[in-house]
Scaffold this active site. Sequence first.
Site, PDB file in Angstrom:
ATOM      1  N   LYS A  33      60.442  31.521  23.312  1.00 22.66           N
ATOM      2  CA  LYS A  33      60.040  31.158  24.584  1.00 22.66           C
ATOM      3  C   LYS A  33      58.496  31.859  24.644  1.00 22.66           C
ATOM      4  CE  LYS A  33      61.523  33.704  28.365  1.00 22.66           C
ATOM      5  NZ  LYS A  33      60.409  33.865  29.282  1.00 22.66           N
ATOM      6  N   ASP A  60      57.535  28.772  29.256  1.00 27.92           N
ATOM      7  CA  ASP A  60      58.116  29.167  30.654  1.00 27.92           C
ATOM      8  C   ASP A  60      56.977  29.639  31.496  1.00 27.92           C
ATOM      9  OD1 ASP A  60      59.674  30.318  32.401  1.00 27.92           O
ATOM     10  OD2 ASP A  60      59.892  32.071  31.370  1.00 27.92           O
ATOM     11  N   LEU A  61      56.409  28.513  32.099  1.00 24.61           N
ATOM     12  CA  LEU A  61      55.250  28.997  33.139  1.00 24.61           C
ATOM     13  C   LEU A  61      55.557  28.749  34.640  1.00 24.61           C
ATOM     14  CD1 LEU A  61      52.313  27.197  31.206  1.00 24.61           C
ATOM     15  CD2 LEU A  61      53.087  29.537  31.012  1.00 24.61           C
ATOM     16  N   LYS A  62      56.759  27.990  34.894  1.00 25.38           N
ATOM     17  CA  LYS A  62      57.319  28.276  36.185  1.00 25.38           C
ATOM     18  C   LYS A  62      56.501  27.624  37.116  1.00 25.38           C
ATOM     19  CE  LYS A  62      60.582  32.032  35.689  1.00 25.38           C
ATOM     20  NZ  LYS A  62      59.804  32.998  34.366  1.00 25.38           N
ATOM     21  N   HIS A  64      54.824  25.888  40.220  1.00 31.59           N
ATOM     22  CA  HIS A  64      55.313  25.496  41.675  1.00 31.59           C
ATOM     23  C   HIS A  64      53.927  25.579  42.787  1.00 31.59           C
ATOM     24  CE1 HIS A  64      57.644  27.686  45.467  1.00 31.59           C
ATOM     25  NE2 HIS A  64      57.064  26.321  45.754  1.00 31.59           N
ATOM     26  N   ASP A  65      53.768  24.122  43.117  1.00 31.95           N
ATOM     27  CA  ASP A  65      52.618  23.914  43.844  1.00 31.95           C
ATOM     28  C   ASP A  65      52.872  22.702  44.531  1.00 31.95           C
ATOM     29  OD1 ASP A  65      49.671  23.827  44.662  1.00 31.95           O
ATOM     30  OD2 ASP A  65      49.209  24.961  43.147  1.00 31.95           O
ATOM     31  N   PRO A  67      52.933  18.528  44.791  1.00 31.67           N
ATOM     32  CA  PRO A  67      53.169  17.541  43.911  1.00 31.67           C
ATOM     33  C   PRO A  67      52.150  17.012  43.286  1.00 31.67           C
ATOM     34  CG  PRO A  67      54.482  17.150  45.802  1.00 31.67           C
ATOM     35  CD  PRO A  67      53.725  18.070  46.254  1.00 31.67           C
ATOM     36  N   ASN A  68      50.943  16.834  43.697  1.00 35.73           N
ATOM     37  CA  ASN A  68      50.047  16.164  42.997  1.00 35.73           C
ATOM     38  C   ASN A  68      49.321  17.246  41.838  1.00 35.73           C
ATOM     39  OD1 ASN A  68      47.872  14.000  42.472  1.00 35.73           O
ATOM     40  ND2 ASN A  68      46.481  15.546  43.420  1.00 35.73           N
ATOM     41  N   THR A  69      49.227  18.571  42.342  1.00 34.91           N
ATOM     42  CA  THR A  69      48.825  19.288  41.322  1.00 34.91           C
ATOM     43  C   THR A  69      49.816  19.712  40.100  1.00 34.91           C
ATOM     44  OG1 THR A  69      47.793  20.502  43.119  1.00 34.91           O
ATOM     45  CG2 THR A  69      47.922  21.929  41.210  1.00 34.91           C
ATOM     46  N   THR A 120      66.611  35.834  38.747  1.00 34.03           N
ATOM     47  CA  THR A 120      67.687  36.771  38.747  1.00 34.03           C
ATOM     48  C   THR A 120      67.343  38.356  39.290  1.00 34.03           C
ATOM     49  OG1 THR A 120      67.243  37.341  36.388  1.00 34.03           O
ATOM     50  CG2 THR A 120      69.187  35.892  36.636  1.00 34.03           C
ATOM     51  N   ARG A 182      72.978  40.630  26.732  1.00 36.61           N
ATOM     52  CA  ARG A 182      72.857  42.078  26.124  1.00 36.61           C
ATOM     53  C   ARG A 182      74.243  41.890  25.152  1.00 36.61           C
ATOM     54  NH1 ARG A 182      68.620  41.792  27.637  1.00 36.61           N
ATOM     55  NH2 ARG A 182      67.506  43.007  28.497  1.00 36.61           N
ATOM     56  N   GLN A 191      67.745  44.884  33.244  1.00 30.62           N
ATOM     57  CA  GLN A 191      68.585  43.718  33.602  1.00 30.62           C
ATOM     58  C   GLN A 191      69.964  44.156  34.688  1.00 30.62           C
ATOM     59  OE1 GLN A 191      67.561  40.713  33.783  1.00 30.62           O
ATOM     60  NE2 GLN A 191      66.609  40.075  31.812  1.00 30.62           N
ATOM     61  N   GLY A 211      65.523  38.637  25.074  1.00 31.67           N
ATOM     62  CA  GLY A 211      64.287  39.223  24.645  1.00 31.67           C
ATOM     63  C   GLY A 211      64.407  40.335  23.965  1.00 31.67           C
ATOM     64  N   ARG A 212      64.399  41.447  24.469  1.00 28.07           N
ATOM     65  CA  ARG A 212      64.425  42.757  23.751  1.00 28.07           C
ATOM     66  C   ARG A 212      65.779  43.071  22.891  1.00 28.07           C
ATOM     67  NH1 ARG A 212      63.164  45.493  29.536  1.00 28.07           N
ATOM     68  NH2 ARG A 212      64.367  43.468  30.058  1.00 28.07           N
TER      69      ARG A 212
HETATM   70  O1  C5P Z   1      64.205  41.298  27.234  1.00 31.57           O
HETATM   71  P1  C5P Z   1      65.157  40.451  28.011  1.00 31.57           P
HETATM   72  O2  C5P Z   1      66.348  39.989  27.063  1.00 31.57           O
HETATM   73  O3  C5P Z   1      65.504  41.116  29.178  1.00 31.57           O
HETATM   74  O4  C5P Z   1      64.255  39.152  28.232  1.00 31.57           O
HETATM   75  C1  C5P Z   1      64.792  38.130  29.076  1.00 31.57           C
HETATM   76  C2  C5P Z   1      63.608  37.075  29.343  1.00 31.57           C
HETATM   77  O5  C5P Z   1      64.190  36.077  30.289  1.00 31.57           O
HETATM   78  C3  C5P Z   1      62.384  37.451  29.754  1.00 31.57           C
HETATM   79  O6  C5P Z   1      61.270  36.804  29.331  1.00 31.57           O
HETATM   80  C4  C5P Z   1      62.427  37.567  31.236  1.00 31.57           C
HETATM   81  O7  C5P Z   1      61.095  37.372  31.960  1.00 31.57           O
HETATM   82  C5  C5P Z   1      63.239  36.114  31.332  1.00 31.57           C
HETATM   83  N1  C5P Z   1      64.002  35.788  32.538  1.00 31.57           N
HETATM   84  C6  C5P Z   1      64.773  36.759  33.257  1.00 31.57           C
HETATM   85  N2  C5P Z   1      65.414  36.439  34.311  1.00 31.57           N
HETATM   86  C7  C5P Z   1      65.054  35.008  34.965  1.00 31.57           C
HETATM   87  C8  C5P Z   1      64.025  34.231  34.504  1.00 31.57           C
HETATM   88  C9  C5P Z   1      63.410  34.762  33.450  1.00 31.57           C
HETATM   89  O8  C5P Z   1      65.272  37.668  32.580  1.00 31.57           O
HETATM   90  N3  C5P Z   1      65.694  34.817  36.074  1.00 31.57           N
END
Ligand code: C5P
Length: 232
Positions: A33, A60-62, A64-65, A67-69, A120, A182, A191, A211-212
């Site tokens: 991602k 993952d750029l999410k 939100h604008d 519709p045309n943009t 979240t 986790r 989280q 991620g981590r």
């Molecule tokens: O390090 P970790 O496992 O917490 O990373 C989770 C990834 O998912 C991060 O890139 C975080 O920005 C993304 N994310 C999230 N919750 C969301 C949407 C995206 O944790 N609702």
Amino acid sequence: MNRDVIIACDFPGREATLSFLDLFPEGHKPYVKIGMELFYAEGPSIVREIKARGHKIFLDLKLHDIPNTVRKAMKVLSNLDVDMVNVHASGTIGMMKAALEGLTRPDGTRPLLIAVTQLTSTSEEMVRSELLIGAGINETIVKYASNAREAGLDGVVCSPLEAGMVKEACGKDFLTVTPGIRFADAAADDQVRITTPEQARKIGSDLIVVGRPITAAPDPVAAWKRCLEEFI
Ligand code: C5P
């Protein structure tokens, strides 16, 4: 869709990202991602470079604008040949339909398109008192997911704890992509509503975003393999 683990490459730049990906031996190409931090730092070239190395990419750029943009921005992103992109479902059904139109190439192919329902990091209290949504968070999530489905999208990003109710409302083929993962024996970091890879599978996640627990592990390749074993 086959279940898979997506590694959140939350690195500040190209060098850190590529040295992380260099840890993976030939023949082991994780789904990755790329989020706003890395994309804004390095631009489209980092996407092309990681794609050329053979990885699947969730950009993952999410968006939100209006519709045309969003339609025009998605048209640009469709040229990057990524595997999945996303928008905020709160942009409305019209915006999601425009996103889908922009993303679809002249030959009819396109990356998967999913929607963020509620982040979240947003709590029930915030939904009611700041956003003035009286219906509450769970009802909003199910409604936004249904809107995404109506617009023709492929699925949503949600907490694994919400994957079951999304599947119930939108059908088993509607994708649930879930962060907040986790290992049972690890720290939660920042989280809050977390599950293990195994719990996420049982609740109905199709793709988990991790991620981590992988990027900060002493042996990231071993952590990725453990995630796959527990989730698949
Ligand atoms: O390090 P970790 O496992 O917490 O990373 C989770 C990834 O998912 C991060 O890139 C975080 O920005 C993304 N994310 C999230 N919750 C969301 C949407 C995206 O944790 N609702």
